[in-house]
Design a protein around this motif. Sequence first.
Motif, PDB file in Angstrom:
ATOM      1  N   ALA A   1       0.817  -1.260   0.157  1.00 41.21           N
ATOM      2  CA  ALA A   1       0.035   0.193  -0.076  1.00 41.21           C
ATOM      3  C   ALA A   1       0.949   1.199  -0.093  1.00 41.21           C
ATOM      4  CB  ALA A   1      -1.131   0.099   1.259  1.00 41.21           C
ATOM      5  N   ALA A   2       0.380   2.483  -0.589  1.00 36.66           N
ATOM      6  CA  ALA A   2       1.030   3.562  -0.585  1.00 36.66           C
ATOM      7  C   ALA A   2       0.044   4.610  -0.311  1.00 36.66           C
ATOM      8  CB  ALA A   2       1.767   3.856  -1.863  1.00 36.66           C
ATOM      9  N   ALA A   3       0.405   5.581   0.482  1.00 35.29           N
ATOM     10  CA  ALA A   3      -0.798   6.734   0.846  1.00 35.29           C
ATOM     11  C   ALA A   3      -0.144   7.877   0.788  1.00 35.29           C
ATOM     12  CB  ALA A   3      -1.462   6.310   2.171  1.00 35.29           C
ATOM     13  N   TYR A   4      -1.063   9.220   0.580  1.00 32.78           N
ATOM     14  CA  TYR A   4      -0.630  10.520   0.792  1.00 32.78           C
ATOM     15  C   TYR A   4      -1.654  10.887   1.837  1.00 32.78           C
ATOM     16  CZ  TYR A   4       0.028  15.334  -0.019  1.00 32.78           C
ATOM     17  OH  TYR A   4       0.362  16.790  -0.010  1.00 32.78           O
ATOM     18  N   PRO A   5      -1.204  11.829   2.738  1.00 32.45           N
ATOM     19  CA  PRO A   5       0.284  11.882   3.256  1.00 32.45           C
ATOM     20  C   PRO A   5       0.875  10.501   3.517  1.00 32.45           C
ATOM     21  CG  PRO A   5      -1.004  13.490   4.377  1.00 32.45           C
ATOM     22  CD  PRO A   5      -2.077  12.749   3.790  1.00 32.45           C
ATOM     23  N   SER A   6       2.308  10.513   3.092  1.00 30.81           N
ATOM     24  CA  SER A   6       2.970   9.285   3.251  1.00 30.81           C
ATOM     25  C   SER A   6       3.153   8.784   4.816  1.00 30.81           C
ATOM     26  CB  SER A   6       4.253   9.305   2.478  1.00 30.81           C
ATOM     27  OG  SER A   6       3.963   9.540   1.241  1.00 30.81           O
ATOM     28  N   SER A   7       3.350  10.022   5.760  1.00 28.80           N
ATOM     29  CA  SER A   7       3.757   9.866   7.169  1.00 28.80           C
ATOM     30  C   SER A   7       2.830   9.056   7.828  1.00 28.80           C
ATOM     31  CB  SER A   7       3.829  11.019   7.743  1.00 28.80           C
ATOM     32  OG  SER A   7       3.789  10.744   9.365  1.00 28.80           O
TER      33      SER A   7
ATOM     34  N   ASP B   1       5.906  14.638  -1.603  1.00 28.42           N
ATOM     35  CA  ASP B   1       5.230  15.544  -0.602  1.00 28.42           C
ATOM     36  C   ASP B   1       4.052  16.611  -1.035  1.00 28.42           C
ATOM     37  OD1 ASP B   1       6.996  14.695   1.219  1.00 28.42           O
ATOM     38  OD2 ASP B   1       8.581  16.162   0.939  1.00 28.42           O
ATOM     39  N   ASN B   2       3.801  16.698  -2.571  1.00 23.58           N
ATOM     40  CA  ASN B   2       2.954  17.363  -3.108  1.00 23.58           C
ATOM     41  C   ASN B   2       1.834  16.590  -3.498  1.00 23.58           C
ATOM     42  OD1 ASN B   2       4.443  19.570  -3.067  1.00 23.58           O
ATOM     43  ND2 ASN B   2       5.830  18.811  -4.651  1.00 23.58           N
TER      44      ASN B   2
ATOM     45  N   VAL C   1       1.777  11.025 -11.512  1.00 29.45           N
ATOM     46  CA  VAL C   1       0.286  11.318 -11.806  1.00 29.45           C
ATOM     47  C   VAL C   1      -0.002  12.512 -10.864  1.00 29.45           C
ATOM     48  CG1 VAL C   1      -2.035  10.326 -11.675  1.00 29.45           C
ATOM     49  CG2 VAL C   1      -0.150   8.762 -12.657  1.00 29.45           C
ATOM     50  N   PRO C   2      -0.541  13.554 -11.169  1.00 22.83           N
ATOM     51  CA  PRO C   2      -0.846  14.584 -10.122  1.00 22.83           C
ATOM     52  C   PRO C   2      -1.958  14.419  -9.563  1.00 22.83           C
ATOM     53  CG  PRO C   2      -0.684  15.600 -12.371  1.00 22.83           C
ATOM     54  CD  PRO C   2      -0.413  14.209 -12.438  1.00 22.83           C
ATOM     55  N   ILE C   3      -2.338  14.460  -8.231  1.00 22.75           N
ATOM     56  CA  ILE C   3      -3.534  14.372  -7.451  1.00 22.75           C
ATOM     57  C   ILE C   3      -3.444  15.380  -6.428  1.00 22.75           C
ATOM     58  CG2 ILE C   3      -4.945  12.815  -5.859  1.00 22.75           C
ATOM     59  CD1 ILE C   3      -3.384  10.422  -7.008  1.00 22.75           C
ATOM     60  N   SER C   4      -4.634  16.140  -6.431  1.00 20.12           N
ATOM     61  CA  SER C   4      -4.835  17.249  -5.567  1.00 20.12           C
ATOM     62  C   SER C   4      -6.045  17.510  -5.067  1.00 20.12           C
ATOM     63  CB  SER C   4      -3.978  18.440  -5.931  1.00 20.12           C
ATOM     64  OG  SER C   4      -4.926  18.856  -7.313  1.00 20.12           O
ATOM     65  N   GLU C   5      -6.369  18.224  -3.819  1.00 23.20           N
ATOM     66  CA  GLU C   5      -7.708  18.430  -3.281  1.00 23.20           C
ATOM     67  C   GLU C   5      -8.365  19.409  -4.351  1.00 23.20           C
ATOM     68  OE1 GLU C   5      -8.483  18.676   0.959  1.00 23.20           O
ATOM     69  OE2 GLU C   5      -6.248  18.269   1.140  1.00 23.20           O
TER      70      GLU C   5
END
Length: 178
Positions: A37-43, A159-160, A174-178
Amino acid sequence: MKSSTNILPLFFTLFFLTSVTLTAQNFKDLDVSPMDAAAYPSSHRVSKKLVKVIYSRPQLKGRTVVSLAPNNKVWRTGANEATEITFFKDVTFGTKKVTAGTYSLFTIPGEKEWTVIVNTDVDVWGAYSYNKKNDIARITVPVTEGKDYLEPFSIAFDDNGTMHLGWGTLRIAVPISE
C-alpha cells in the motif's frame, strides 16, 4: 462406568484443541507478487489520508516491463487483483474531478506516455473484465527514465501528493490534489 463417562468429554476436548492448534500453524508462504500500500500523506503518523493505493508488486526477474505490461493494452497496474485507489476526499486526478470513494486503477502503457484510468469496477481480478464504460477519469502522462533500477513494480507519493509509478528505470508521475 461413571469414571469412563467423565473421561470421554475430556478426551474430545483435548482432541479438538490439539487439531485446532495444529492447523492454525500452517501459514501461507510469501506471495510471489506481494500486496503493498502507498498513501498520501505518506507519514504513518498522519491518520487522515487524502489517497491510498493497494496493489500487488510483480518483480521483473530478468524480464522487460513491456513483456509484463504490454504497450497499448489495458493493464491492472500491478499483479493479481486490479489495483484499488481510495480517495478520502473529492480530488482532482490530473485535470479530472473525482468524488471520494474506492475505485480500480488501470493503466495503458505506451512507449512515450501512459494513460492512467480511474474506473468504478472494484474487486476484479486483473484487467480481464475491464469495461471502458465504467471509466470516470482518464489522463495521459509522459514516461521518464529514473536513475535507479526498481526490480519490483512500485508506487509512492511525494510531498505534493503526486503519485509516482516506477518499474525498472521507467517512471510516470500522476498529479493528485484537493
